[in-house]
Design a protein around this motif. Structure first.
Motif, PDB file in Angstrom:
ATOM      1  N   TYR A 167      21.054  46.821  53.776  1.00  0.00           N
ATOM      2  CA  TYR A 167      21.034  46.190  52.736  1.00  0.00           C
ATOM      3  C   TYR A 167      21.195  47.300  51.651  1.00  0.00           C
ATOM      4  O   TYR A 167      20.948  48.517  52.074  1.00  0.00           O
ATOM      5  N   ALA A 168      21.900  47.052  50.475  1.00  0.00           N
ATOM      6  CA  ALA A 168      21.976  48.009  49.481  1.00  0.00           C
ATOM      7  C   ALA A 168      20.643  48.614  48.774  1.00  0.00           C
ATOM      8  O   ALA A 168      19.767  47.522  48.918  1.00  0.00           O
ATOM      9  N   ALA A 169      20.448  49.684  48.480  1.00  0.00           N
ATOM     10  CA  ALA A 169      19.251  50.129  47.838  1.00  0.00           C
ATOM     11  C   ALA A 169      19.376  49.826  46.331  1.00  0.00           C
ATOM     12  O   ALA A 169      20.315  49.208  45.972  1.00  0.00           O
ATOM     13  N   PRO A 170      17.943  49.608  45.854  1.00  0.00           N
ATOM     14  CA  PRO A 170      17.875  49.097  44.247  1.00  0.00           C
ATOM     15  C   PRO A 170      18.928  50.145  43.515  1.00  0.00           C
ATOM     16  O   PRO A 170      19.197  51.203  43.684  1.00  0.00           O
ATOM     17  N   ASN A 171      19.469  49.512  42.646  1.00  0.00           N
ATOM     18  CA  ASN A 171      20.228  49.739  41.547  1.00  0.00           C
ATOM     19  C   ASN A 171      21.617  50.564  42.113  1.00  0.00           C
ATOM     20  O   ASN A 171      22.329  51.115  41.669  1.00  0.00           O
ATOM     21  N   VAL A 172      22.096  49.872  43.293  1.00  0.00           N
ATOM     22  CA  VAL A 172      23.379  50.399  44.208  1.00  0.00           C
ATOM     23  C   VAL A 172      24.184  49.031  43.946  1.00  0.00           C
ATOM     24  O   VAL A 172      23.733  48.281  44.864  1.00  0.00           O
ATOM     25  N   CYS A 229      27.771  47.373  45.722  1.00  0.00           N
ATOM     26  CA  CYS A 229      28.697  47.654  46.667  1.00  0.00           C
ATOM     27  C   CYS A 229      29.728  46.648  46.828  1.00  0.00           C
ATOM     28  O   CYS A 229      29.359  45.472  46.861  1.00  0.00           O
ATOM     29  N   GLY A 230      30.791  46.945  46.639  1.00  0.00           N
ATOM     30  CA  GLY A 230      32.170  46.008  46.793  1.00  0.00           C
ATOM     31  C   GLY A 230      31.753  44.946  45.473  1.00  0.00           C
ATOM     32  O   GLY A 230      32.432  43.895  45.764  1.00  0.00           O
ATOM     33  N   GLY A 231      31.357  45.148  44.388  1.00  0.00           N
ATOM     34  CA  GLY A 231      31.253  44.109  43.361  1.00  0.00           C
ATOM     35  C   GLY A 231      29.810  43.222  43.554  1.00  0.00           C
ATOM     36  O   GLY A 231      29.842  42.553  42.843  1.00  0.00           O
ATOM     37  N   LEU A 232      29.367  43.517  44.603  1.00  0.00           N
ATOM     38  CA  LEU A 232      28.210  42.673  44.979  1.00  0.00           C
ATOM     39  C   LEU A 232      26.889  43.476  44.076  1.00  0.00           C
ATOM     40  O   LEU A 232      26.676  44.583  44.335  1.00  0.00           O
ATOM     41  N   PRO A 233      26.221  42.677  43.554  1.00  0.00           N
ATOM     42  CA  PRO A 233      25.091  43.336  42.770  1.00  0.00           C
ATOM     43  C   PRO A 233      23.854  43.498  43.792  1.00  0.00           C
ATOM     44  O   PRO A 233      24.023  42.791  44.730  1.00  0.00           O
ATOM     45  N   TYR A 234      22.991  44.143  43.373  1.00  0.00           N
ATOM     46  CA  TYR A 234      21.832  44.546  44.321  1.00  0.00           C
ATOM     47  C   TYR A 234      21.003  43.146  44.372  1.00  0.00           C
ATOM     48  O   TYR A 234      20.811  42.291  43.745  1.00  0.00           O
ATOM     49  N   ASN A 235      20.898  42.802  45.762  1.00  0.00           N
ATOM     50  CA  ASN A 235      19.980  41.648  46.272  1.00  0.00           C
ATOM     51  C   ASN A 235      19.365  41.788  47.361  1.00  0.00           C
ATOM     52  O   ASN A 235      19.771  42.250  48.470  1.00  0.00           O
ATOM     53  N   ALA A 236      18.104  41.827  47.314  1.00  0.00           N
ATOM     54  CA  ALA A 236      17.180  42.434  48.410  1.00  0.00           C
ATOM     55  C   ALA A 236      17.326  41.401  49.743  1.00  0.00           C
ATOM     56  O   ALA A 236      17.154  41.513  50.933  1.00  0.00           O
ATOM     57  N   THR A 237      17.824  39.964  49.651  1.00  0.00           N
ATOM     58  CA  THR A 237      18.028  38.930  50.750  1.00  0.00           C
ATOM     59  C   THR A 237      19.423  39.092  51.242  1.00  0.00           C
ATOM     60  O   THR A 237      19.719  38.350  52.287  1.00  0.00           O
ATOM     61  N   GLN A 238      20.312  39.870  50.642  1.00  0.00           N
ATOM     62  CA  GLN A 238      21.879  39.524  51.259  1.00  0.00           C
ATOM     63  C   GLN A 238      22.123  40.939  51.723  1.00  0.00           C
ATOM     64  O   GLN A 238      22.425  41.761  51.093  1.00  0.00           O
ATOM     65  N   CYS A 239      22.375  40.969  53.121  1.00  0.00           N
ATOM     66  CA  CYS A 239      22.935  41.931  53.473  1.00  0.00           C
ATOM     67  C   CYS A 239      24.075  42.380  53.327  1.00  0.00           C
ATOM     68  O   CYS A 239      25.280  41.396  53.392  1.00  0.00           O
ATOM     69  N   ILE A 240      24.757  43.565  53.158  1.00  0.00           N
ATOM     70  CA  ILE A 240      26.330  43.821  52.708  1.00  0.00           C
ATOM     71  C   ILE A 240      27.078  44.268  54.094  1.00  0.00           C
ATOM     72  O   ILE A 240      28.301  44.335  53.894  1.00  0.00           O
ATOM     73  N   PHE A 241      26.472  44.823  55.111  1.00  0.00           N
ATOM     74  CA  PHE A 241      27.186  44.695  56.559  1.00  0.00           C
ATOM     75  C   PHE A 241      26.074  45.064  57.586  1.00  0.00           C
ATOM     76  O   PHE A 241      24.693  45.105  57.353  1.00  0.00           O
ATOM     77  N   THR A 242      26.709  44.915  58.903  1.00  0.00           N
ATOM     78  CA  THR A 242      25.538  45.067  59.969  1.00  0.00           C
ATOM     79  C   THR A 242      25.924  46.538  60.641  1.00  0.00           C
ATOM     80  O   THR A 242      27.030  46.759  60.845  1.00  0.00           O
ATOM     81  N   GLU A 243      24.980  47.048  61.257  1.00  0.00           N
ATOM     82  CA  GLU A 243      24.971  48.191  61.891  1.00  0.00           C
ATOM     83  C   GLU A 243      24.503  48.094  63.545  1.00  0.00           C
ATOM     84  O   GLU A 243      23.622  47.481  63.703  1.00  0.00           O
ATOM     85  N   SER A 244      25.443  48.609  64.572  1.00  0.00           N
ATOM     86  CA  SER A 244      24.720  48.561  66.001  1.00  0.00           C
ATOM     87  C   SER A 244      23.771  49.659  66.197  1.00  0.00           C
ATOM     88  O   SER A 244      23.957  51.006  65.749  1.00  0.00           O
ATOM     89  N   ARG A 245      22.629  49.004  66.683  1.00  0.00           N
ATOM     90  CA  ARG A 245      21.644  50.086  67.245  1.00  0.00           C
ATOM     91  C   ARG A 245      21.654  50.097  68.638  1.00  0.00           C
ATOM     92  O   ARG A 245      21.686  48.996  69.295  1.00  0.00           O
ATOM     93  N   PRO A 246      21.294  51.088  69.522  1.00  0.00           N
ATOM     94  CA  PRO A 246      20.979  50.983  70.780  1.00  0.00           C
ATOM     95  C   PRO A 246      19.627  50.264  71.351  1.00  0.00           C
ATOM     96  O   PRO A 246      18.647  50.287  70.465  1.00  0.00           O
ATOM     97  N   CYS A 247      19.914  49.362  72.247  1.00  0.00           N
ATOM     98  CA  CYS A 247      18.722  48.599  72.978  1.00  0.00           C
ATOM     99  C   CYS A 247      18.752  48.750  74.438  1.00  0.00           C
ATOM    100  O   CYS A 247      19.964  49.072  74.863  1.00  0.00           O
ATOM    101  N   THR A 248      17.632  48.119  75.007  1.00  0.00           N
ATOM    102  CA  THR A 248      17.581  48.072  76.482  1.00  0.00           C
ATOM    103  C   THR A 248      17.557  46.564  76.578  1.00  0.00           C
ATOM    104  O   THR A 248      16.548  46.006  76.217  1.00  0.00           O
ATOM    105  N   PHE A 249      18.510  45.887  77.646  1.00  0.00           N
ATOM    106  CA  PHE A 249      18.261  44.656  77.805  1.00  0.00           C
ATOM    107  C   PHE A 249      17.386  44.362  79.028  1.00  0.00           C
ATOM    108  O   PHE A 249      17.438  45.210  79.864  1.00  0.00           O
TER     109      PHE A 249
END
Length: 193
Positions: free
Chosen positions: A69-74, A76-96
């Protein structure tokens, strides 16, 4: 100022855990590259209470996608800040972790006390090695001690290539990445530089 921003981001990251299911993600690689650390935050992966493993972990890649999510007052890509709408996803390591749940504590205990009879290898799904250890009394005690160290250090895991079942903040080991890459996992990213 930095402390206030940190507290706001911490509060928002805790409040987004309830909203993760309703999040509509807009994967935008240009936006991700334009934001600097501190201008966005990523939610923590969701942990399953039964298996103590991260939910939706990809078995093949060993990663899980988390919404960012974008931080407050940032904006991104013309999208205003919205705490419930993510702007991209990121991969994190995990163990299956498989449904069989190979318990790490049980594997170490079996290796320590009954490893000479090969019970540890039978438990982890290696019946041929377990039978050889049974017939040779743990490869004449040397194999018993070596197997105990290998299981303790998590070099030897379950035969189905899944992870051990242990508490999320328990004693499990993860790989240390060198220069942000893992030589054992091929990276596949849709974003190009």
């Amino acid at each position: 100022m930095k402390l206030a921003l940190f507290l706001v981001l911490l509060t928002l990251s805790m409040s987004t855990r309830a909203v993760l299911d309703d999040c509509t993600c807009l994967v935008d690689c240009k936006c991700k590259k334009s934001l600097r650390p501190g201008q966005y935050y990523c939610a923590s992966p969701d942990v399953d209470t039964d298996s103590q493993a991260i939910r939706n972990c990809n078995r093949d890649t060993g990663t899980v996608e988390v919404p960012c999510y974008a931080a407050p007052n940032v904006s991104c890509g013309g999208l205003p800040y919205n705490a419930t709408q993510c702007i991209f996803t990121e991969s994190r390591p995990c163990t299956f972790v498989n449904g069989k749940r190979y318990n790490y504590y049980l594997a170490v205990g079996l290796s320590l006390f009954l490893g000479m009879l090969g019970v540890d290898r039978f438990y982890l799904g290696y019946p041929a090695i377990g039978l050889m250890k049974l017939c040779t009394m743990g490869f004449f005690l040397i194999g018993h001690l070596l197997d105990f160290l290998l299981i303790l250090l998590q070099v030897v895991g379950p035969a189905d290539q899944t992870g051990y079942y242990a508490p999320f903040y328990g004693p499990l080991v993860s790989r240390v990445l060198v220069n942000g890459t893992d030589p054992f996992i091929e990276s596949s990213s849709s974003c190009t530089l």
